[in-house]
Design a protein around this motif. Structure first.
Motif, PDB file in Angstrom:
ATOM      1  N   UNK A   1       0.909  -1.149   0.051  1.00  0.00           N
ATOM      2  CA  UNK A   1      -0.093  -0.009   0.186  1.00  0.00           C
ATOM      3  C   UNK A   1       0.960   1.335  -0.160  1.00  0.00           C
ATOM      4  N   UNK A   2       1.789   1.107   0.868  1.00  0.00           N
ATOM      5  CA  UNK A   2       2.706   2.478   0.899  1.00  0.00           C
ATOM      6  C   UNK A   2       3.732   2.347  -0.190  1.00  0.00           C
ATOM      7  N   UNK A   3       4.123   1.301  -0.466  1.00  0.00           N
ATOM      8  CA  UNK A   3       5.154   1.152  -1.313  1.00  0.00           C
ATOM      9  C   UNK A   3       4.557   1.681  -2.676  1.00  0.00           C
ATOM     10  N   UNK A   4       3.629   1.191  -3.089  1.00  0.00           N
ATOM     11  CA  UNK A   4       3.111   1.314  -4.739  1.00  0.00           C
ATOM     12  C   UNK A   4       2.199   2.402  -4.724  1.00  0.00           C
ATOM     13  N   UNK A   5       1.313   2.842  -3.709  1.00  0.00           N
ATOM     14  CA  UNK A   5       0.350   3.893  -3.730  1.00  0.00           C
ATOM     15  C   UNK A   5       0.883   4.887  -2.906  1.00  0.00           C
ATOM     16  N   UNK A   6       1.649   4.918  -2.224  1.00  0.00           N
ATOM     17  CA  UNK A   6       2.097   6.251  -1.309  1.00  0.00           C
ATOM     18  C   UNK A   6       1.183   6.662  -0.320  1.00  0.00           C
ATOM     19  N   UNK A   7       0.092   5.762  -0.020  1.00  0.00           N
ATOM     20  CA  UNK A   7      -0.849   5.948   0.805  1.00  0.00           C
ATOM     21  C   UNK A   7      -0.617   5.405   2.388  1.00  0.00           C
ATOM     22  N   UNK A   8      -1.000   5.895   3.515  1.00  0.00           N
ATOM     23  CA  UNK A   8      -0.894   5.150   4.583  1.00  0.00           C
ATOM     24  C   UNK A   8      -1.850   4.284   4.765  1.00  0.00           C
ATOM     25  N   UNK A   9      -1.393   3.122   5.506  1.00  0.00           N
ATOM     26  CA  UNK A   9      -2.476   1.922   5.789  1.00  0.00           C
ATOM     27  C   UNK A   9      -3.188   2.244   6.828  1.00  0.00           C
ATOM     28  N   UNK A  10      -4.407   2.429   6.577  1.00  0.00           N
ATOM     29  CA  UNK A  10      -5.449   2.496   7.704  1.00  0.00           C
ATOM     30  C   UNK A  10      -5.808   1.193   8.358  1.00  0.00           C
ATOM     31  N   UNK A  11      -6.064   0.263   7.687  1.00  0.00           N
ATOM     32  CA  UNK A  11      -6.355  -0.933   8.110  1.00  0.00           C
ATOM     33  C   UNK A  11      -6.302  -2.130   7.286  1.00  0.00           C
TER      34      UNK A  11
ATOM     35  N   UNK B   1     -12.479  -2.653  13.840  1.00  0.00           N
ATOM     36  CA  UNK B   1     -12.154  -1.681  15.105  1.00  0.00           C
ATOM     37  C   UNK B   1     -10.778  -1.193  15.167  1.00  0.00           C
ATOM     38  N   UNK B   2      -9.921  -1.769  14.464  1.00  0.00           N
ATOM     39  CA  UNK B   2      -8.430  -1.237  14.500  1.00  0.00           C
ATOM     40  C   UNK B   2      -8.704  -0.043  13.301  1.00  0.00           C
TER      41      UNK B   2
ATOM     42  N   UNK C   1      -6.462  10.004  12.068  1.00  0.00           N
ATOM     43  CA  UNK C   1      -6.009  10.321  10.670  1.00  0.00           C
ATOM     44  C   UNK C   1      -5.647  11.704  10.430  1.00  0.00           C
ATOM     45  N   UNK C   2      -6.046  12.703  10.960  1.00  0.00           N
ATOM     46  CA  UNK C   2      -5.664  14.269  10.550  1.00  0.00           C
ATOM     47  C   UNK C   2      -5.017  14.749  11.945  1.00  0.00           C
ATOM     48  N   UNK C   3      -4.777  16.001  11.644  1.00  0.00           N
ATOM     49  CA  UNK C   3      -4.120  16.663  12.775  1.00  0.00           C
ATOM     50  C   UNK C   3      -5.160  17.323  13.621  1.00  0.00           C
ATOM     51  N   UNK C   4      -6.392  17.486  13.248  1.00  0.00           N
ATOM     52  CA  UNK C   4      -7.683  17.841  14.043  1.00  0.00           C
ATOM     53  C   UNK C   4      -8.256  16.587  14.612  1.00  0.00           C
ATOM     54  N   UNK C   5      -7.958  15.393  13.969  1.00  0.00           N
ATOM     55  CA  UNK C   5      -8.486  14.295  14.627  1.00  0.00           C
ATOM     56  C   UNK C   5      -9.433  13.731  13.683  1.00  0.00           C
ATOM     57  N   UNK C   6     -10.671  13.147  14.162  1.00  0.00           N
ATOM     58  CA  UNK C   6     -11.237  12.484  13.492  1.00  0.00           C
ATOM     59  C   UNK C   6     -12.225  13.570  12.247  1.00  0.00           C
ATOM     60  N   UNK C   7     -12.239  13.166  10.912  1.00  0.00           N
ATOM     61  CA  UNK C   7     -12.904  14.044  10.156  1.00  0.00           C
ATOM     62  C   UNK C   7     -14.502  13.800  10.303  1.00  0.00           C
ATOM     63  N   UNK C   8     -15.272  14.854   9.944  1.00  0.00           N
ATOM     64  CA  UNK C   8     -16.423  14.642  10.180  1.00  0.00           C
ATOM     65  C   UNK C   8     -17.365  14.075   9.003  1.00  0.00           C
TER      66      UNK C   8
ATOM     67  N   UNK D   1      -7.867  15.709  -3.322  1.00  0.00           N
ATOM     68  CA  UNK D   1      -8.557  15.724  -2.153  1.00  0.00           C
ATOM     69  C   UNK D   1      -7.876  15.395  -0.891  1.00  0.00           C
ATOM     70  N   UNK D   2      -8.448  15.183   0.385  1.00  0.00           N
ATOM     71  CA  UNK D   2      -7.731  14.900   1.405  1.00  0.00           C
ATOM     72  C   UNK D   2      -7.673  13.288   1.779  1.00  0.00           C
ATOM     73  N   UNK D   3      -6.736  12.664   1.224  1.00  0.00           N
ATOM     74  CA  UNK D   3      -6.413  11.333   1.306  1.00  0.00           C
ATOM     75  C   UNK D   3      -6.073  10.727   2.436  1.00  0.00           C
ATOM     76  N   UNK D   4      -7.038  10.231   3.361  1.00  0.00           N
ATOM     77  CA  UNK D   4      -6.714   9.605   4.659  1.00  0.00           C
ATOM     78  C   UNK D   4      -5.834   8.677   4.720  1.00  0.00           C
ATOM     79  N   UNK D   5      -6.017   7.631   3.696  1.00  0.00           N
ATOM     80  CA  UNK D   5      -5.271   6.427   3.526  1.00  0.00           C
ATOM     81  C   UNK D   5      -6.132   5.433   3.076  1.00  0.00           C
ATOM     82  N   UNK D   6      -5.490   4.182   2.966  1.00  0.00           N
ATOM     83  CA  UNK D   6      -6.252   3.066   2.131  1.00  0.00           C
ATOM     84  C   UNK D   6      -6.352   2.124   3.147  1.00  0.00           C
TER      85      UNK D   6
END
Length: 741
Positions: A490-500, A526-527, A535-542, A703-708
């Motif tokens: 995920x991070x190696x090919x997409x450059x996105x953080x792995x959320x779960x 749950x993880x 996922x962001x500096x302000x916490x959970x996006x709404x 966009x704001x990509x939180x992750x994959x």
């Protein structure tokens, strides 16, 4: 899990968006380290392809080995020394001794190996073995037959080419032993050619030495002829003078043949009685004769042709200066006309030097004449003192002087001739009998077995080539394939953080696994929920949008699981089914789809009239509604932004389940309006570029990509066993009392 992508704040303090200028690449940074686990996983996932490539390479090597004609290699070894001796050699003849350093020795040995490879030596071997136009030799070297009209020159070139093609010279480091190897399909011929090369190499070295001494013999022969002519002329002149003067000279035993002693001990009585005075007169005469000879030499030739004048330092200096001026004048004349100023100046300077040379030469000649006149006056004074002596004594003295000059000249010519003759005889005697500096150590023997083809070597080469080709194939396949097989991709090919990472359910539907709070899938979501909280500096996006590249990647299931998870935490959650083409939320929940998002987009009704309860506390649904004729046009209006703002004002969290990105513009349009995008990726799904294309379109909207979220991941699959996530699902809740740990 913290967001590893750079973000910038929007006009809304709670809204962040993706900055493509800070991205490490369109699809994320490549792997920067040697990941052995990833390599092993790639090998395990492509094991049959790798095995097929290696097997094909080995099969090709085996077939090629069986089809090759057996070839035999015979080798003869020789020792090459850089010093040679002679069978008959004088002590002073040390021209063959070479005292050199190691660097010169290495260069000498390399030179000898190049001579072994030369065309000239190959031609000598071909001629000595009669290989030119030999059909047996040609067939043994792989040439079945020659053209009937081939010329003799072409046949020689063919034989030489075949010899040089089958020859191999090996010179080990720090050794004088050279191995001459020849390869052929005939073992007997291979041994004969290798031995012939050694023999012809020795003969060619001796022939070169003999040819080099021929130049010296020719030169000595010419010098000997000239010395012989001079000796004969001087002896004839001596005999003629003795006959004309009536002199019969006998060699005295006391004097040993010395000319001056013979003159002093002549048969004249007056000579003995007037020895002292006569000796003085003789010395004066000798000085006068010497001065007279010098004067004659100067006066009998042109002024500047005399050696006496030329050898004078002043004259030679002026002549040298004149030559320099003359050269400069010739150079100016080559570039300018005669009336050019520099030409005239050079001419004037040349005329002045000519005048100085004439004056200096005249002074030298006058000095010689003065010496002669002085010597003549001294002689006359002595002659006057011995005038009472008989005229025969003076005449005999004069005759003895001339005779001595002629005798010495003849003796000198005789000694020169004898020396040249002795040297010429010695050179002829030792020419061509030099000891060779090349010795044969081992003669070539017919080999007992073929040297090629080598089955083991060919199979080893086939194995190496097969492994290399398989590695290149797997590497190319991995580079062109954007499939995500393990979470590390995920991070190696997409450059996105792995959320779960959501595991694949091996039995039952995902809905049943989610209904069990102790199942691995529930634990995985749950993880994921915990990762979204930070996922962001302000916490959970709404307002969050859940999308994927292609259909059936687990996007809708993930949306429901995320919404249900936050609802269980006590947050008011709204799940919006934004797939206006193929809505599925109402079918999953068994609800009526008469009103929903499409209804709100085509009217100004409030949100509360379209939402429906889910049956779970704090969780509300906004279904897709009737399928509109043009969903993209509806989602392109400002109404969708109003609906999202109204939803965010009534609920704590809004989850938007959007359609896939590939081929549709709905998800990219809504991605720019939400506070964060969750990208769902199905594990080990064949992509063929669809994932890259989807991310490119999505990132174009900033966009704001939180992750994959990696879904349907099977840790038990062979290629996934080397992932860090392998085995995580085996720590589960115990259903009995057996596991007390």
């Amino acid at each position: 899990m913290p967001n590893s992508l750079p973000v910038t704040t929007h006009h809304d303090p709670g809204h962040v968006h993706f900055d493509p200028a800070d991205d490490h690449g369109l699809f994320g940074p490549a792997r920067t380290s040697f990941d052995i686990r990833y390599i092993v996983a790639a090998i395990r996932s492509n094991v049959w392809l790798i095995a097929a490539i290696i097997a094909a390479a080995l099969a090709i090597a085996l077939v090629a080995t069986l089809l090759q004609t057996p070839r035999y290699t015979a080798a003869s070894t020789i020792q090459i020394n850089d010093q040679t001796g002679r069978v008959m050699g004088a002590q002073e003849d040390n021209g063959d001794v070479n005292e050199s350093n190691n660097w010169d020795t290495d260069r000498f040995l390399k030179t000898q190996t190049e001579i072994l490879k030369s065309r000239g030596l190959a031609l000598r071997v071909a001629q000595s073995m009669k290989l030119v136009g030999n059909p047996v030799f040609n067939q043994a070297q792989g040439v079945p037959e020659t053209a009937p009209g081939m010329s003799a020159e072409a046949q020689r070139n063919l034989a030489v080419g075949l010899l040089r093609g089958g020859l191999q010279i090996e010179l080990p480091r720090d050794s004088r032993i050279v191995s001459i190897q020849f390869e052929s399909t005939d073992p007997q011929l291979a041994a004969q050619v290798a031995n012939a090369y050694a023999g012809e190499f020795i003969q060619s070295n001796l022939q070169r030495k003999f040819d080099s001494s021929a130049y010296a013999r020719t030169f000595l022969s010419q010098q000997l002829d000239e010395a012989k002519i001079k000796l004969e002329a001087s002896e004839r002149a001596l005999n003629a003078y003795s006959r004309d003067a009536g002199l019969i000279r006998t060699q005295s035993s006391d004097t040993g043949g010395d000319s001056k002693a013979e003159i002093g001990n002549g048969g004249s009585v007056t000579t003995s009685s007037l020895l002292q005075l006569n000796a003085a007169a003789n010395e004066a005469t000798a000085r006068r004769i010497q001065a007279e000879e010098r004067w004659r030499a100067v006066s009998s030739v042109a002024l500047l042709s005399s050696s006496e004048v030329i050898s004078n330092s002043a004259v030679s200096t002026l002549i040298s200066q004149r030559a320099q001026v003359k050269a400069a004048l010739d150079e100016d004349r080559a570039r300018h006309l005669e009336d050019y100023p520099s030409v005239r100046a050079r001419q004037s300077e040349l005329a002045a030097l000519d005048s100085q040379i004439q004056a200096a030469a005249g002074n030298v000649r006058n000095a010689v004449r003065g010496e002669y006149q002085s010597a003549l006056a001294a002689e006359r004074q002595l002659i006057a003192q011995v005038g009472k002596l008989k005229n025969e004594t003076l005449g005999e003295q004069d005759k003895n002087v001339q005779y001595g000059l002629l005798s010495r000249e003849a003796e000198t010519n005789r000694q020169l001739y004898d020396g040249l003759l002795e040297r010429y005889k010695t050179l002829n005697a030792v020419a061509g009998v030099s000891l060779s500096n090349v010795n044969v150590i081992d003669k070539a023997e017919p080999p007992g077995g073929p040297s090629s083809p080598n089955l083991f070597k060919n199979l080893l080469m086939g194995l190496i080539l097969g492994v290399g080709l398989a590695a290149l194939t797997v590497f190319a396949k991995d580079q062109f394939d954007d499939s995500i097989r393990v979470p590390e991709d995920v991070e190696a090919k997409l450059g996105l953080p792995l959320l779960g990472v959501i595991p694949r359910t091996h039995a039952g539907e995902p809905r049943e696994a989610l209904a069990d709070p102790k199942s691995p899938m529930s634990e995985a979501y749950n993880s994921l929920r915990g990762s979204l909280l930070y996922s962001t500096t302000e916490g959970l996006p709404r307002v969050m949008l859940v999308t994927s590249a292609q259909p059936a990647e687990g996007k809708t299931t993930s949306s429901q699981a995320i919404a249900a998870g936050f609802a269980r935490m006590g947050k008011r959650v709204l799940l919006i089914d934004a797939d206006l083409r193929r809505p599925s939320l109402h079918r999953r929940m068994g609800l009526d789809n008469e009103r929903g998002l499409s209804t709100l987009l085509t009217s100004h009704e409030p949100l509360v009239k379209a939402v429906v309860p889910s049956g779970q506390d704090n969780l509300t649904f906004l279904l897709a509604g009737p399928v509109p004729p043009s969903p993209t046009e509806l989602l392109s209006t400002a109404r969708i932004e109003e609906i999202l703002e109204e939803s965010a004002s009534h609920f704590d969290i809004v989850i938007v389940d959007s359609p896939p990105i590939l081929g549709l513009a709905d998800s990219p349009l809504m991605a720019a309006l939400v506070d964060g995008v969750i990208f769902v990726v199905e594990a080990d799904r064949s992509r063929r570029g669809s994932l890259k294309t989807s991310l490119r379109r999505l990132r174009a909207m900033r966009p704001v990509l939180l992750g994959a979220v990696l879904t349907k991941f099977d840790p038990l699959k062979a290629g996934n066993r080397y992932s860090e996530y392998y085995g995580y699902e085996y720590y589960q809740y115990s259903s009995d009392q057996k596991d007390k740990a």
